[in-house]
Design a protein around this motif. Structure first.
Motif, PDB file in Angstrom:
ATOM      1  N   TYR A  70      16.102  33.461   4.603  1.00 43.34           N
ATOM      2  CA  TYR A  70      17.450  32.878   4.621  1.00 43.34           C
ATOM      3  C   TYR A  70      18.624  33.619   3.897  1.00 43.34           C
ATOM      4  O   TYR A  70      18.293  34.596   3.209  1.00 43.34           O
ATOM      5  CB  TYR A  70      17.323  31.771   3.076  1.00 43.34           C
ATOM      6  N   SER A  71      19.507  33.543   4.589  1.00 44.93           N
ATOM      7  CA  SER A  71      20.769  34.415   4.520  1.00 44.93           C
ATOM      8  C   SER A  71      21.724  33.918   3.223  1.00 44.93           C
ATOM      9  O   SER A  71      21.928  32.752   3.269  1.00 44.93           O
ATOM     10  CB  SER A  71      21.692  34.257   5.677  1.00 44.93           C
ATOM     11  N   LEU A  72      22.021  34.981   2.533  1.00 44.84           N
ATOM     12  CA  LEU A  72      23.087  34.490   1.359  1.00 44.84           C
ATOM     13  C   LEU A  72      24.508  34.503   1.561  1.00 44.84           C
ATOM     14  O   LEU A  72      25.416  34.238   0.959  1.00 44.84           O
ATOM     15  CB  LEU A  72      22.647  35.360   0.093  1.00 44.84           C
ATOM     16  N   GLY A  73      24.743  35.159   3.111  1.00 46.56           N
ATOM     17  CA  GLY A  73      26.077  35.266   3.518  1.00 46.56           C
ATOM     18  C   GLY A  73      26.757  36.373   2.772  1.00 46.56           C
ATOM     19  O   GLY A  73      27.972  36.166   2.863  1.00 46.56           O
ATOM     20  N   SER A  74      26.087  37.354   2.177  1.00 41.21           N
ATOM     21  CA  SER A  74      27.007  38.561   1.661  1.00 41.21           C
ATOM     22  C   SER A  74      25.931  39.722   1.819  1.00 41.21           C
ATOM     23  O   SER A  74      24.985  39.420   2.281  1.00 41.21           O
ATOM     24  CB  SER A  74      27.394  38.123   0.347  1.00 41.21           C
ATOM     25  N   PHE A  75      26.700  40.598   1.273  1.00 39.70           N
ATOM     26  CA  PHE A  75      25.853  42.080   1.438  1.00 39.70           C
ATOM     27  C   PHE A  75      25.861  42.766   0.076  1.00 39.70           C
ATOM     28  O   PHE A  75      26.721  42.241  -0.695  1.00 39.70           O
ATOM     29  CB  PHE A  75      26.635  42.835   2.240  1.00 39.70           C
TER      30      PHE A  75
ATOM     31  N   VAL B 140      13.717  40.255  -1.506  1.00 39.87           N
ATOM     32  CA  VAL B 140      15.191  40.219  -1.261  1.00 39.87           C
ATOM     33  C   VAL B 140      15.612  41.549  -0.415  1.00 39.87           C
ATOM     34  O   VAL B 140      15.042  42.615  -0.933  1.00 39.87           O
ATOM     35  CB  VAL B 140      15.923  40.149  -2.558  1.00 39.87           C
ATOM     36  N   ASN B 141      16.206  41.314   0.578  1.00 42.07           N
ATOM     37  CA  ASN B 141      16.811  42.600   1.311  1.00 42.07           C
ATOM     38  C   ASN B 141      18.185  42.496   0.675  1.00 42.07           C
ATOM     39  O   ASN B 141      19.103  41.867   1.167  1.00 42.07           O
ATOM     40  CB  ASN B 141      16.719  42.352   2.664  1.00 42.07           C
ATOM     41  N   SER B 142      18.568  43.290  -0.402  1.00 40.63           N
ATOM     42  CA  SER B 142      19.738  43.372  -0.999  1.00 40.63           C
ATOM     43  C   SER B 142      20.947  43.878   0.044  1.00 40.63           C
ATOM     44  O   SER B 142      22.349  43.369  -0.267  1.00 40.63           O
ATOM     45  CB  SER B 142      19.873  44.122  -2.260  1.00 40.63           C
ATOM     46  N   GLN B 143      20.720  44.749   0.786  1.00 36.94           N
ATOM     47  CA  GLN B 143      21.616  45.334   1.691  1.00 36.94           C
ATOM     48  C   GLN B 143      22.128  44.337   2.642  1.00 36.94           C
ATOM     49  O   GLN B 143      23.241  44.165   2.912  1.00 36.94           O
ATOM     50  CB  GLN B 143      21.002  46.433   2.593  1.00 36.94           C
ATOM     51  N   THR B 144      21.352  43.569   3.408  1.00 35.57           N
ATOM     52  CA  THR B 144      21.832  42.416   4.125  1.00 35.57           C
ATOM     53  C   THR B 144      21.840  41.183   3.590  1.00 35.57           C
ATOM     54  O   THR B 144      22.578  40.182   4.261  1.00 35.57           O
ATOM     55  CB  THR B 144      20.743  42.490   5.349  1.00 35.57           C
ATOM     56  N   GLY B 145      21.595  40.816   2.272  1.00 34.77           N
ATOM     57  CA  GLY B 145      21.807  39.630   1.622  1.00 34.77           C
ATOM     58  C   GLY B 145      20.904  38.590   2.103  1.00 34.77           C
ATOM     59  O   GLY B 145      21.267  37.318   2.470  1.00 34.77           O
ATOM     60  N   ARG B 146      19.491  38.894   2.311  1.00 34.30           N
ATOM     61  CA  ARG B 146      18.407  37.679   3.048  1.00 34.30           C
ATOM     62  C   ARG B 146      17.461  37.668   1.808  1.00 34.30           C
ATOM     63  O   ARG B 146      16.902  38.555   1.009  1.00 34.30           O
ATOM     64  CB  ARG B 146      17.930  38.199   4.358  1.00 34.30           C
ATOM     65  N   VAL B 147      17.082  36.373   1.588  1.00 36.02           N
ATOM     66  CA  VAL B 147      15.977  36.196   0.899  1.00 36.02           C
ATOM     67  C   VAL B 147      14.537  35.814   1.821  1.00 36.02           C
ATOM     68  O   VAL B 147      14.758  35.132   2.599  1.00 36.02           O
ATOM     69  CB  VAL B 147      16.275  34.756   0.008  1.00 36.02           C
TER      70      VAL B 147
END
Length: 408
Positions: free
Chosen positions: A222-227, A294-301
């Motif tokens: 799931y994308s958080l829509g941020s980076f 979490v991939n914090s760089q791409t903002g994905r869960v």
């Protein structure tokens, strides 16, 4: 959708087991090298290659074509079945060919003729089980990433529904090396008589849920829509929209189910097993584990199960399994997106929370090869000037803001 893919069924089948004891990842795999090839939409063919992808290449289980014989001692790799193994002259794509004839055999028309002629024997089906892609484009290292322990890739740009995705990769399992497909470096490009690369097809031109390759697309991201998401003050919760009460609940209103009743959804879905010090103590917060959940760089869960709101949740209903048909959203995983949208009665789970991220001066347009002059950018309703306030990369489909005042 069309962005994250397991490299083989072996990695999908073991995904949940390897993440069972987080933050420890119980994977014996280390992937060291990956090449990714996609349908060429760029209009540039200078470094392109003809490739042919097979869904069964490197697979030891869930073979779509039952003609192939499995090598039980190889979980993943070219030698996992007898489709193709450069070290074994008896494999199908390597049989009856001496080294001097290899280049001739790898010509596009030779390969396709052989596959078509042998269809009566092998039953190999085009589109669903193999696909030739002429002038395929190799993605650069900045266009995708891969998880070396869990065996999946993440594309920066989502594929079109009819795009084909092929890969070659290598690594070790318990220290034993394996390789899937051909690397372009090992078979240099020949401009006079180009040789076809044999690759593993992760996505074909047809999205059909009845094909084994359908399961390789990850459906738990799931994308958080941020980076550049910051772990500090990261809060993520799961809610269920309960129709009878008309409220959003952080638990399922079920009685008599020990794995569900009176448990927060974070615990039900195994995303609250650790505290902030990564100790095995539930603290009511989503477990922020970099590179895993979490991939914090791409903002994905990434949820640590392959079908969290489908088969995984259904297994939790032990006392009354019939309740699974009411709460679980199976269509998310066994149907197309269009079909799933037609079943709103199951679309009741929501991820909500707060986080701190950072904005970027680059904006993706969600498409490549954008027509020149077709992009308009505004700030607070006022039109901006191209090449003064922003620049556009029409090939990659990205807008870069160069006016620092706008960013501030």
């Amino acid at each position: 959708m069309n962005r994250h893919y397991f490299l083989a069924h072996y990695f999908r089948d073991n995904y949940e087991a390897w993440l069972r004891n987080l933050p420890f990842v119980g994977s014996p795999v280390v992937i060291t090298r990956v090449e990714v090839w996609v349908t060429n939409r760029s209009g540039s063919f200078e470094q392109s290659r003809d490739v042919i992808g097979f869904t069964d290449l490197g697979e030891s289980n869930r073979l779509d074509n039952k003609y192939w014989q499995v090598n039980g001692g190889v979980p993943v790799g070219n030698g996992a079945n007898n489709l193709y193994d450069p070290t074994n002259p008896n494999t199908y794509l390597n049989g009856n060919n001496n080294p001097t004839e290899a280049a001739k055999f790898r010509a596009s028309y030779q390969i396709e003729n052989k596959l078509l002629q042998d269809q009566i024997i092998t039953g190999l089906k085009p589109i669903s089980q193999y696909q030739m892609v002429n002038f395929a484009r190799q993605l650069g290292p900045n266009e995708y990433s891969f998880n070396p322990r869990l065996g999946y890739i993440s594309l920066n740009q989502a594929l079109n529904n009819d795009d084909v995705l092929n890969v070659a990769y290598e690594g070790t399992i318990d220290g034993i090396p394996f390789k899937v497909g051909d690397f372009s470096q090992d078979i240099p490009r020949n401009t006079t008589d180009p040789e076809v690369l044999f690759l593993k097809m992760l996505k074909g031109p047809s999205l059909r849920p009845d094909l084994p390759v359908w399961d390789l697309m990850m459906k738990n991201v799931y994308s958080l829509g941020s980076f550049n998401i910051q772990p500090k003050d990261f809060r993520l919760n799961l809610f269920y929209a309960d129709d009878p009460s008309g409220t959003d609940l952080s638990y399922l209103p079920v009685k008599g189910e020990p794995q569900i009743s009176n448990l927060p959804l974070l615990n039900v879905f195994n995303v609250d097993k650790l505290n902030l010090q990564q100790e095995p103590v539930s603290d009511g917060l989503f477990d922020f584990i970099e590179g895993i959940t979490v991939n914090s760089q791409t903002g994905r869960v990434f949820l640590p199960t392959v079908e969290p709101f489908g088969t995984y949740l259904a297994q939790k209903f032990v006392s009354d399994p019939t309740l699974a048909s009411y709460y679980c959203f199976f269509a998310l995983y066994d149907s197309t997106r269009f079909s799933a949208i037609q079943q709103p009665q199951f679309n009741k789970f929501f991820l909500r929370g707060t986080y701190q991220g950072s904005s970027t001066n680059e904006i993706s347009l969600g498409s490549t090869n954008v027509p020149r002059g077709s992009v308009r950018v505004t700030a607070n309703g006022a039109p901006l000037t191209e090449n003064q306030d922003y620049i556009v990369d029409y090939n990659l489909g990205r807008v870069k803001i160069v006016n620092t005042a706008l960013l501030n």
